[in-house]
Design a protein around this motif. Structure first.
Motif, short mmCIF file in Angstrom:
data_model
loop_
_atom_site.label_atom_id
_atom_site.label_comp_id
_atom_site.label_asym_id
_atom_site.label_seq_id
_atom_site.Cartn_x
_atom_site.Cartn_y
_atom_site.Cartn_z
N ARG A 52 -41.95 -58.00 -45.56
CA ARG A 52 -42.19 -57.29 -44.29
C ARG A 52 -41.14 -57.67 -43.26
O ARG A 52 -40.64 -56.84 -42.50
CB ARG A 52 -43.59 -57.61 -43.76
N LEU B 260 -55.82 -58.73 -35.17
CA LEU B 260 -54.97 -57.59 -35.49
C LEU B 260 -53.84 -57.51 -34.48
O LEU B 260 -54.05 -57.61 -33.29
CB LEU B 260 -55.76 -56.28 -35.43
N ASP B 261 -52.64 -57.32 -34.99
CA ASP B 261 -51.47 -57.12 -34.14
C ASP B 261 -50.84 -55.80 -34.57
O ASP B 261 -51.38 -55.09 -35.42
CB ASP B 261 -50.51 -58.30 -34.31
N ASP C 258 -48.61 -55.30 -36.48
CA ASP C 258 -48.24 -55.21 -37.90
C ASP C 258 -49.34 -54.48 -38.69
O ASP C 258 -49.13 -54.10 -39.83
CB ASP C 258 -47.93 -56.58 -38.52
N TRP C 259 -50.50 -54.29 -38.05
CA TRP C 259 -51.55 -53.47 -38.68
C TRP C 259 -50.96 -52.12 -39.08
O TRP C 259 -51.29 -51.59 -40.14
CB TRP C 259 -52.70 -53.26 -37.69
N ARG D 67 -49.08 -52.70 -42.22
CA ARG D 67 -49.80 -53.37 -43.32
C ARG D 67 -50.98 -52.51 -43.76
O ARG D 67 -51.07 -52.09 -44.90
CB ARG D 67 -50.25 -54.76 -42.88
N LYS D 68 -51.93 -52.25 -42.80
CA LYS D 68 -53.04 -51.35 -43.13
C LYS D 68 -52.58 -49.90 -43.08
O LYS D 68 -52.94 -49.08 -43.92
CB LYS D 68 -54.20 -51.56 -42.15
#
Lengths: 621, 112
Positions: A167, A511-512, A514-515, A518-519
């Motif tokens: 990432r 949660l930041d 990058d959610w 990532r999600k």
């Protein structure tokens, strides 16, 4: 020696030196990697950047309208402050090398050489960026930094670190592409590859904004900040320590050099400083707390770049210098705990003051310094930035009172999340029965040196002020400064302990942004899977499995159908019953399928066709 | 490493004792009050920012920074607490693998 170093890029000392590392025996290697950045420090010290350099490379002159690549930034004779640009570069060069020396003392115990090679190239390329005089050289070292730092993360050699490194490099490649696009456009429009200050009033263009965006990725500006707390804590004990100092501070350097006075940076910096605090308060992992705290601290420097006055630029440089020292100290304290305990979550740590008192003392000095307690380096550096904001606010830029207020509030918040929270939850809080040994001697030595620097620069900041790009006319130790700072900090401490029940750590993550990848990436995959693959399935069902076989059977059976339809009246006239007609029809279809009609029938049908044609032609006449 | 060793002196646990915690609380409150009190002479002599190049105008209010520190920190803790409701997730939220190994550069005595 001095003549050699007066004109030699310090980046090469580390990058070329790194190649030797794997071939040295372990004992020598640990000393060698300490000596190498020390040599680079001497190199930076002796650099004479007065315009006579042989490191202006003409290799790409066809690409750059005859301009050379400047591996070493020199004075800019026409400018108002010809020395400022290269003094700025030198100040960052000093601290990059100094921090590397002490980090490698801390890393004395590391057995494998891969991480050292990656770290040396990483630090070397950060030096390359600092001394780059043109945009192309800057870009090359910028990308080298991204790649080598990825290997520093990978050196932890776990599945989590691998995923995180993936990432990390994706985000940095994105930032690098933005930077490259901006550089190409800027070279095109300015007609020069020179890298010096872009003027906010006259030089706003797609190119300069894209460069800025690329830099802001590395400066960890939300929403592009999540790579930092995602990846640094996944690196090894030493890896996290080394990473914490260079990528963001190189970005700060580039902003100070290129984007001084770009007003949006003021507000971006303010957002960063608060964002870092809020997330650090939510965090459970001690190294992730420190990672968010980097974003908070870099916020102050980005804000200073936006203010852009001489005091602000010098203040940001001083702050970066001191920040690298105390932030490394904090990462070392956290690293020593991780090294001895193997845990980094606040919910699993506590009560370590009993067996790691020296680590506690050094870590606390770092925590006090980051909080800018009078007597530490944070107090003599960060307050210059706040002072600069105050000064501008009082002299016509009234909106800066808000920036000033946010920076003061963020200063209070630093004490909350890094100054107290980190030592409290790791070393005090609840005794969880952990009785690790004190950190090893080399780690303690490294922490002692940094602790000394934190206090020395807090008591006697003049040597630091002397290397800043512009002269600083600022005295931190006035009665007013000390009293107001102590009020701010003491009441912050009071709030921390009053609200302690609300600050109790839970074993959660937060949660930041990058959610989103990532999600969001998983959701995107599922959404495209559902939508596109369902179209695919429907097409298969409708066209491939349905329509085409029917079309094909139509063409194979149509003649037989028409024929049976034509001859049914004949069969009826012959008086055949339905079972016999069915049998005849099956025969007909079977013959049609095999194409095996008796020749007689074909001949008769031919005659019938001719007859029909004759009748048509007779009518047509 | 274990504290079952008879020869070792009693473990240093000063910070765990209720008495010490009480003392630390008192010291903290005293420090807060002192930081208020020391401002008074400076205010009387109008010396508070005498060496600063500018006049602070509206911010020359006694205890301004103390109130700022208190309010700012309270707001930030409440904000973090409030956002935590929406942002906090279980540690396995992203489906990352549980760490199967410790970092390589770690003390040999540590076991997972």
């Amino acid at each position: 020696m001095t003549t050699l170093f007066s004109d030699f890029p310090p980046a090469f000392v580390l990058i070329l030196g790194a190649i030797l590392v794997p071939f040295l025996p372990k004992k020598i290697r640990s000393f060698y990697v300490i000596a190498l950045p020390a040599l680079a420090f001497v190199n930076v010290y002796y650099l004479q950047l007065d315009g006579n350099t042989k490191w202006n490379l003409d290799v790409f002159s066809w690409l750059t309208n005859g301009e050379p690549l400047e591996l070493l930034r020199t004075e800019s004779p026409g400018a108002e402050n010809p020395e400022a640009g290269y003094k700025l570069a030198k100040a960052f060069g000093y601290i990059f090398c100094l921090n590397a020396v002490i980090a490698f003392i801390f890393a004395f115990y590391v057995k494998k050489s891969t991480q050292h090679v990656a770290a040396l190239i990483y630090i070397g390329s950060a030096l390359g960026v600092a001394f780059a005089g043109d945009l192309l050289t800057l870009y090359v070292f910028w990308e080298l930094m991204a790649v080598s730092s990825t290997f520093v993360i990978l050196a932890r050699n776990t599945e989590k670190a691998k995923r995180s490194a993936y990432r990390y490099i994706m985000i940095h490649l994105l930032g690098g592409l933005l930077l490259l696009a901006g550089i190409v456009l800027t070279i095109q429009s300015r007609g020069s590859i020179q890298f010096d200050g872009f003027d906010f009033a006259t030089e706003q263009s797609a190119g300069t904004w894209l460069i800025l965006l690329g830099i802001l990725v590395n400066a960890a500006v939300p929403p592009l900040a999540a790579w930092l707390p995602d990846s640094y804590p996944e690196a090894s004990v030493t890896g996290g320590l080394i990473l914490s100092a260079y990528t963001t501070k190189t970005a700060v350097y580039t902003l100070l050099q290129g984007y001084a006075g770009w007003e949006p940076l003021i507000w971006i910096g303010c957002i960063m400083s608060v964002y870092g605090i809020i997330y650090a308060l939510l965090e459970n992992d001690m190294r992730r707390i420190l990672a968010y705290s980097i974003i908070n601290q870099v916020g102050f420097m980005v804000c200073a770049a936006g203010i852009g006055t001489h005091d602000a630029i010098s203040g940001a440089t001083a702050h970066a210098f001191c920040h690298i020292i105390y932030k490394s100290l904090l990462w070392m304290a956290a690293g020593a705990v991780l090294y001895r305990v193997g845990k980094s979550k606040c919910t699993e740590l506590g009560g370590l003051y009993k067996t790691m008192p020296l680590t506690l003392i050094f870590g606390t000095i770092g925590a006090l310094a980051i909080s800018a307690v009078p007597g530490t380096s944070g107090f003599t550096s960060k307050t210059i930035i706040i002072h600069a904001a105050e000064h501008e606010a009082a002299h016509g830029h009234a909106s800066l009172w808000w920036a000033w207020l946010i920076l003061e509030a963020a200063s209070a918040g630093v004490f909350l999340h890094a100054g107290i929270k980190f030592p409290y939850f790791v070393f005090f809080n609840k005794d969880r029965g952990l009785r690790p040994k004190e950190a090893p001697g080399t780690m303690l030595t490294a922490m002692a040196i940094l602790s000394f620097l934190c206090i020395y620069l807090g008591v006697n900041p003049q040597p630091l002020y002397d290397i800043l790009p512009y002269g600083v006319n600022y005295n931190a130790y006035t009665a007013g400064h000390v009293i107001t700072q102590m009020q701010l900090l003491m009441l912050s401490a009071l709030v921390f302990f009053l609200f302690l029940p609300m600050l109790k750590r839970t074993s959660t993550i937060s949660l930041d942004f990058d959610w989103l990848y990532r999600k969001g990436g998983q959701l995107f995959y599922k959404a495209t899977d559902k939508s596109l693959n369902s179209v695919n399935a429907a097409t298969r069902k409708g066209v491939v499995d349905g329509f085409i076989p029917r079309l094909s059977s139509f063409f194979t059976t149509a003649p037989s159908r028409i024929l049976s339809w034509l001859v049914t009246p004949v069969w009826l006239a012959q008086g055949l019953n339905s079972a016999e007609r069915e049998k005849r029809r099956d025969q007909l279809f079977e013959r049609g399928r095999r194409g095996a009609f008796p020749i007689g029938i074909t001949a008769i049908l031919g005659v019938v066709l001719l007859g029909v044609l004759y009748v048509f032609s007779w009518f047509a006449r | 490493m274990e504290n079952g060793d008879d020869k070792s002196p009693r473990e240093f646990d000063w910070f765990d004792r209720p008495k010490s915690r009480k003392l630390l609380w008192r010291l903290l409150i005293a420090a807060c009050i002192i930081s208020f009190l020391v401002e008074i002479p400076a205010l009387i002599s109008h010396d508070r920012h005498a060496t600063a190049p500018i006049d602070f105008g509206k911010f020359n209010i006694p205890g301004f920074y103390a109130v700022l520190g208190f309010v700012a920190c309270t707001l930030m803790i409440l904000a973090a607490k409030g956002l935590g409701i929406f942002l906090k997730r279980k540690e396995d939220y992203y489906g990352e693998p549980e760490e199967e190994t410790l970092p390589e550069d770690i003390d040999d005595d540590v076991v997972l």
